[in-house]
Scaffold this active site. Structure first.
Site, PDB file in Angstrom:
ATOM      1  N   SER A 293       0.827  -1.214   0.000  1.00  0.00           N
ATOM      2  CA  SER A 293       0.000   0.000   0.000  1.00  0.00           C
ATOM      3  C   SER A 293       0.858   1.260   0.000  1.00  0.00           C
ATOM      4  O   SER A 293       1.816   1.378   0.758  1.00  0.00           O
ATOM      5  CB  SER A 293      -0.920   0.008   1.223  1.00  0.00           C
ATOM      6  OG  SER A 293      -1.574   1.259   1.301  1.00  0.00           O
TER       7      SER A 293
ATOM      8  N   LYS B 202     -12.805  -4.510   1.814  1.00  0.00           N
ATOM      9  CA  LYS B 202     -13.772  -3.436   1.513  1.00  0.00           C
ATOM     10  C   LYS B 202     -15.228  -3.894   1.561  1.00  0.00           C
ATOM     11  O   LYS B 202     -16.098  -3.141   1.986  1.00  0.00           O
ATOM     12  CB  LYS B 202     -13.476  -2.834   0.140  1.00  0.00           C
ATOM     13  CG  LYS B 202     -12.193  -2.011   0.092  1.00  0.00           C
ATOM     14  CD  LYS B 202     -12.073  -1.343  -1.265  1.00  0.00           C
ATOM     15  CE  LYS B 202     -10.812  -0.544  -1.411  1.00  0.00           C
ATOM     16  NZ  LYS B 202     -10.808   0.300  -2.609  1.00  0.00           N
TER      17      LYS B 202
ATOM     18  N   ASP C  15     -13.777   6.324  -3.027  1.00  0.00           N
ATOM     19  CA  ASP C  15     -13.209   5.972  -4.339  1.00  0.00           C
ATOM     20  C   ASP C  15     -13.889   6.716  -5.492  1.00  0.00           C
ATOM     21  O   ASP C  15     -13.224   7.138  -6.450  1.00  0.00           O
ATOM     22  CB  ASP C  15     -13.306   4.458  -4.574  1.00  0.00           C
ATOM     23  CG  ASP C  15     -12.277   3.682  -3.755  1.00  0.00           C
ATOM     24  OD1 ASP C  15     -11.209   4.241  -3.437  1.00  0.00           O
ATOM     25  OD2 ASP C  15     -12.539   2.514  -3.418  1.00  0.00           O
TER      26      ASP C  15
ATOM     27  N   ALA D 212     -15.530  -4.557 -15.153  1.00  0.00           N
ATOM     28  CA  ALA D 212     -16.627  -4.615 -14.183  1.00  0.00           C
ATOM     29  C   ALA D 212     -16.147  -5.336 -12.933  1.00  0.00           C
ATOM     30  O   ALA D 212     -16.871  -6.121 -12.327  1.00  0.00           O
ATOM     31  CB  ALA D 212     -17.839  -5.306 -14.801  1.00  0.00           C
TER      32      ALA D 212
ATOM     33  N   ILE E  38      -7.428   3.766 -14.845  1.00  0.00           N
ATOM     34  CA  ILE E  38      -7.218   3.785 -13.394  1.00  0.00           C
ATOM     35  C   ILE E  38      -5.955   3.007 -13.011  1.00  0.00           C
ATOM     36  O   ILE E  38      -5.518   3.069 -11.876  1.00  0.00           O
ATOM     37  CB  ILE E  38      -8.454   3.341 -12.584  1.00  0.00           C
ATOM     38  CG1 ILE E  38      -8.768   1.869 -12.760  1.00  0.00           C
ATOM     39  CG2 ILE E  38      -9.656   4.203 -12.914  1.00  0.00           C
ATOM     40  CD1 ILE E  38      -9.731   1.361 -11.690  1.00  0.00           C
TER      41      ILE E  38
HETATM   42  N1  NAP Z   1      -6.019   4.422  -9.418  1.00  0.00           N
HETATM   43  C1  NAP Z   1      -6.565   3.868  -8.345  1.00  0.00           C
HETATM   44  O1  NAP Z   1      -6.700   4.497  -7.282  1.00  0.00           O
HETATM   45  C2  NAP Z   1      -7.058   2.449  -8.433  1.00  0.00           C
HETATM   46  C3  NAP Z   1      -8.059   2.003  -7.547  1.00  0.00           C
HETATM   47  C4  NAP Z   1      -8.511   0.683  -7.654  1.00  0.00           C
HETATM   48  C5  NAP Z   1      -7.975  -0.159  -8.622  1.00  0.00           C
HETATM   49  N2  NAP Z   1      -6.994   0.305  -9.449  1.00  0.00           N
HETATM   50  C6  NAP Z   1      -6.437  -0.560 -10.498  1.00  0.00           C
HETATM   51  O2  NAP Z   1      -7.512  -0.904 -11.371  1.00  0.00           O
HETATM   52  C7  NAP Z   1      -7.358  -2.222 -11.872  1.00  0.00           C
HETATM   53  C8  NAP Z   1      -8.642  -3.014 -11.618  1.00  0.00           C
HETATM   54  O3  NAP Z   1      -8.839  -3.132 -10.218  1.00  0.00           O
HETATM   55  P1  NAP Z   1     -10.033  -4.008  -9.605  1.00  0.00           P
HETATM   56  O4  NAP Z   1      -9.908  -3.904  -8.142  1.00  0.00           O
HETATM   57  O5  NAP Z   1     -11.335  -3.666 -10.247  1.00  0.00           O
HETATM   58  O6  NAP Z   1      -9.597  -5.487 -10.076  1.00  0.00           O
HETATM   59  P2  NAP Z   1     -10.494  -6.789 -10.233  1.00  0.00           P
HETATM   60  O7  NAP Z   1     -11.678  -6.741  -9.324  1.00  0.00           O
HETATM   61  O8  NAP Z   1      -9.558  -7.943 -10.157  1.00  0.00           O
HETATM   62  O9  NAP Z   1     -11.063  -6.682 -11.737  1.00  0.00           O
HETATM   63  C9  NAP Z   1     -10.207  -6.852 -12.843  1.00  0.00           C
HETATM   64  C10 NAP Z   1     -10.919  -6.426 -14.122  1.00  0.00           C
HETATM   65  O10 NAP Z   1     -10.015  -6.613 -15.219  1.00  0.00           O
HETATM   66  C11 NAP Z   1     -10.596  -7.523 -16.175  1.00  0.00           C
HETATM   67  N3  NAP Z   1      -9.561  -8.336 -16.804  1.00  0.00           N
HETATM   68  C12 NAP Z   1      -8.511  -8.938 -16.190  1.00  0.00           C
HETATM   69  N4  NAP Z   1      -7.769  -9.637 -17.105  1.00  0.00           N
HETATM   70  C13 NAP Z   1      -8.380  -9.451 -18.311  1.00  0.00           C
HETATM   71  C14 NAP Z   1      -8.098  -9.893 -19.628  1.00  0.00           C
HETATM   72  N5  NAP Z   1      -7.038 -10.671 -19.899  1.00  0.00           N
HETATM   73  N6  NAP Z   1      -8.933  -9.494 -20.623  1.00  0.00           N
HETATM   74  C15 NAP Z   1     -10.005  -8.690 -20.370  1.00  0.00           C
HETATM   75  N7  NAP Z   1     -10.315  -8.243 -19.119  1.00  0.00           N
HETATM   76  C16 NAP Z   1      -9.516  -8.613 -18.105  1.00  0.00           C
HETATM   77  C17 NAP Z   1     -11.559  -8.351 -15.356  1.00  0.00           C
HETATM   78  O11 NAP Z   1     -12.503  -8.972 -16.199  1.00  0.00           O
HETATM   79  P3  NAP Z   1     -13.295 -10.290 -15.686  1.00  0.00           P
HETATM   80  O12 NAP Z   1     -14.445  -9.776 -14.873  1.00  0.00           O
HETATM   81  O13 NAP Z   1     -13.696 -10.967 -16.929  1.00  0.00           O
HETATM   82  O14 NAP Z   1     -12.315 -11.104 -14.874  1.00  0.00           O
HETATM   83  C18 NAP Z   1     -12.161  -7.266 -14.436  1.00  0.00           C
HETATM   84  O15 NAP Z   1     -13.080  -6.473 -15.122  1.00  0.00           O
HETATM   85  C19 NAP Z   1      -6.125  -2.789 -11.158  1.00  0.00           C
HETATM   86  O16 NAP Z   1      -5.038  -2.677 -12.037  1.00  0.00           O
HETATM   87  C20 NAP Z   1      -5.927  -1.881  -9.965  1.00  0.00           C
HETATM   88  O17 NAP Z   1      -4.574  -1.767  -9.600  1.00  0.00           O
HETATM   89  C21 NAP Z   1      -6.543   1.589  -9.385  1.00  0.00           C
END
Ligand code: NAP
Length: 279
Positions: free
Chosen positions: A20, A71, A108, A135, A223
């Protein structure tokens, strides 16, 4: 800065929590504003979350942030919930009330929208549809933030269609679930394109997306912030679109907690961005 016996306390609970950036981020603000306070990494196993949250008032903490995997579980533990956290389906910030009870909220959506406001001040959410890719856990906060900011509709594309469909059911007709294969067409006529998948992150495959239907005026954001300039942002920039990177979402979502627990309204500056990245 040196702490006194009156130091204000807060932290972040996660498992693991060592990745973190929040302690570094809050630590920067504590120094910057000369606050007698500490913000600690709190490694808490999933099975210990309730006990750890109940210990906050006992230990004199003002509250804490929550990260993966806590969360959603915190929704069932907090004594009172901000309706916003209920809509997002997750709590990322818990504050200890004067009577020792726990109030759960979520910053968020605020962080996401404030990042766009800072990076593209004249962008107007109400000006047209959004294409949102992903999603997963983060996406729901983005949907709430975008709808509350006035976005008229959201085209939600996800690899696993059923997850997009579930979110569309929760949020109603403004959110349309689309198949992953439809993404290149879904960007046509949009006002904003958002990547909320993990694609493009260091160590992950890039996001493959044909941008030929993307309007020139569409704002593009990601993001993912590691790397800061993802392949999507680089491609959008190369064709002349405005872009906003994802680091600011992390920084802005921390503002409400800092102000609640340490009593100062902190600023997101270039110096802070460099400091947080310079880890
Ligand atoms: N900037 C910020 O403050 C912030 C905050 C939160 C998260 N993030 C970043 O945002 C990203 C997503 O976070 P999250 O918490 O939502 O993760 P998560 O719950 O694991 O969701 C991952 C997402 O990526 C998709 N995905 C993964 N591999 C894929 C592939 N090969 N092809 C197509 N889609 C794929 C997943 O689709 P499926 O549903 O089909 O698995 C899902 O929609 C991460 O990289 C995280 O570090 C940034």
């Amino acid at each position: 800065m040196t702490l006194t016996g009156k130091a204000k306390l807060a932290g972040v609970m996660g498992w693991p929590v060592s990745h973190s950036r929040s302690p570094r981020l809050h630590g920067y603000w504590l120094d910057r504003y000369g606050v007698d306070g500490a913000y600690l990494p709190l490694p808490v196993r999933p099975e210990g979350l309730e006990q750890a949250l109940r210990a906050l008032p006992v230990l004199g903490f003002g509250g804490c942030n929550l990260t993966i995997p806590h969360k959603e579980a915190a929704l069932g533990i907090c004594d009172r919930l901000d309706p916003l956290a209920e809509r997002i389906g997750a709590v990322n910030m818990v504050s200890v009330e004067p009577d020792g009870s726990l109030y759960g909220t979520n910053s968020d959506a605020f962080g996401f929208i404030e990042n766009l406001r800072q990076g593209a001040p004249d962008w107007d959410a109400a000006a047209g549809p959004v294409c949102l890719l992903g999603a997963g856990g983060a996406s729901r906060a983005l949907i709430v933030g975008l709808l509350d900011a006035g976005a008229p509709s959201i085209r939600l594309c996800n690899r696993s269609f059923h997850r997009a469909e579930s979110l569309a059911e929760v949020f109603g007709p403004e959110v349309e679930a689309l198949e992953w294969e439809e993404r290149a067409g879904a960007i046509e006529g949009t006002n904003l394109l958002v990547n909320a998948t993990s694609l493009g992150m260091s160590g992950q495959p890039p996001l493959e997306l044909d941008l030929s239907l993307l309007p020139d005026a569409t704002l593009v954001t990601d993001i993912v912030y590691s790397p800061l300039e993802t392949p999507l942002l680089a491609a959008a920039k190369a064709r002349g679109n405005r872009t906003v990177d994802g680091l600011g979402m992390l920084l802005h979502q921390a503002r409400p907690g800092f102000s609640a627990w340490f009593g100062r309204e902190p600023e997101v500056t270039q110096e802070l961005r460099d400091f947080v990245l310079g880890e």
